[in-house]
Design an enzyme around this catalytic site. Sequence first.
Site, PDB file in Angstrom:
ATOM      1  N   ARG A 263       2.149  29.947 -32.162  1.00  0.00           N
ATOM      2  CA  ARG A 263       2.072  28.437 -31.257  1.00  0.00           C
ATOM      3  C   ARG A 263       2.814  28.704 -30.117  1.00  0.00           C
ATOM      4  NH1 ARG A 263       2.723  23.825 -35.651  1.00  0.00           N
ATOM      5  NH2 ARG A 263       2.142  22.432 -33.742  1.00  0.00           N
TER       6      ARG A 263
ATOM      7  N   LYS B   5       7.079  14.519 -30.406  1.00  0.00           N
ATOM      8  CA  LYS B   5       6.476  13.893 -29.231  1.00  0.00           C
ATOM      9  C   LYS B   5       5.698  12.632 -29.674  1.00  0.00           C
ATOM     10  CE  LYS B   5       3.062  17.451 -28.885  1.00  0.00           C
ATOM     11  NZ  LYS B   5       2.109  17.046 -29.749  1.00  0.00           N
TER      12      LYS B   5
ATOM     13  N   ARG C 246       9.077  20.655 -41.234  1.00  0.00           N
ATOM     14  CA  ARG C 246       8.296  19.413 -41.189  1.00  0.00           C
ATOM     15  C   ARG C 246       7.305  19.369 -42.747  1.00  0.00           C
ATOM     16  NH1 ARG C 246       4.942  17.680 -36.272  1.00  0.00           N
ATOM     17  NH2 ARG C 246       3.810  19.579 -36.538  1.00  0.00           N
TER      18      ARG C 246
ATOM     19  N   ARG D 135      -3.493  20.884 -22.428  1.00  0.00           N
ATOM     20  CA  ARG D 135      -2.670  22.082 -22.949  1.00  0.00           C
ATOM     21  C   ARG D 135      -3.191  23.454 -21.955  1.00  0.00           C
ATOM     22  NH1 ARG D 135      -1.485  19.914 -28.498  1.00  0.00           N
ATOM     23  NH2 ARG D 135      -0.145  21.409 -29.431  1.00  0.00           N
TER      24      ARG D 135
ATOM     25  N   ARG E 279       1.752  21.537 -43.001  1.00  0.00           N
ATOM     26  CA  ARG E 279       0.625  21.647 -42.188  1.00  0.00           C
ATOM     27  C   ARG E 279       0.341  23.449 -42.140  1.00  0.00           C
ATOM     28  NH1 ARG E 279       0.992  18.095 -36.731  1.00  0.00           N
ATOM     29  NH2 ARG E 279       0.399  20.466 -35.663  1.00  0.00           N
TER      30      ARG E 279
END
Length: 187
Positions: A169, A11, A125, A86, A158
């Site tokens: 998540r 995003k 990532r 959220r 991360r």
Amino acid sequence: MFFSGHLGLGKARRLRPLAKKKKLPHISSGNLLRDAVESGTATGIHARQYIDKGQLVPDQIVVDIIQDRILKSDCKNGFILDGFPRTLSQAKVLDEMLKKVGNKLDLVFYFVVSKESVILRLSGRRICSTCGANYHVKFVPSAVDGICDKCGGKLYQRADDKMETVQERIRVYHQQTEDLIAYYKKK
Ligand code: AMP
């Protein structure tokens, strides 16, 4: 003013150019929280316990951080929110905040991405520890493994992009965030 969805799906990669084009600040709750973690503030130390586990940081912490940010003078003409709200309660607080400053949401973006794609994107990532550039082990690899092409910094993963945490998540997304789709569709 614009507002974007949730769960790291690229995003920010899409919203940054939009923010630049519209000359609006791009406000990412995830980045603000990571900044607080890095600075070692009491808020950051508290937030880290949740972030590293893939859970949502308590509403009050995030709401305070966002409120402080959107009251800054560069937000006078609007802003792009990324990753906030959220939860339904964050969405309701945001409605109140906006009412107070005489503003409203113009658009809500909902990104539809398969679970398999989310897992692949997040777990692959890698981020440069020096300049923050983003890579992906498969889709956007650096020329030299583990080293940033732009500045030579070391790449890291991360903590919340580890496979087990990504699964958490996704579970949290279905449990706490998904309800926002109906909330904003109604509006
Ligand atoms: P992101 O960079 O948007 O993927 O967010 C990374 C992590 O920061 C999330 O998994 C949460 O732990 C925390 N976080 C970011 N935004 C929020 C929010 N609006 N509410 C609660 N926690 C958040």
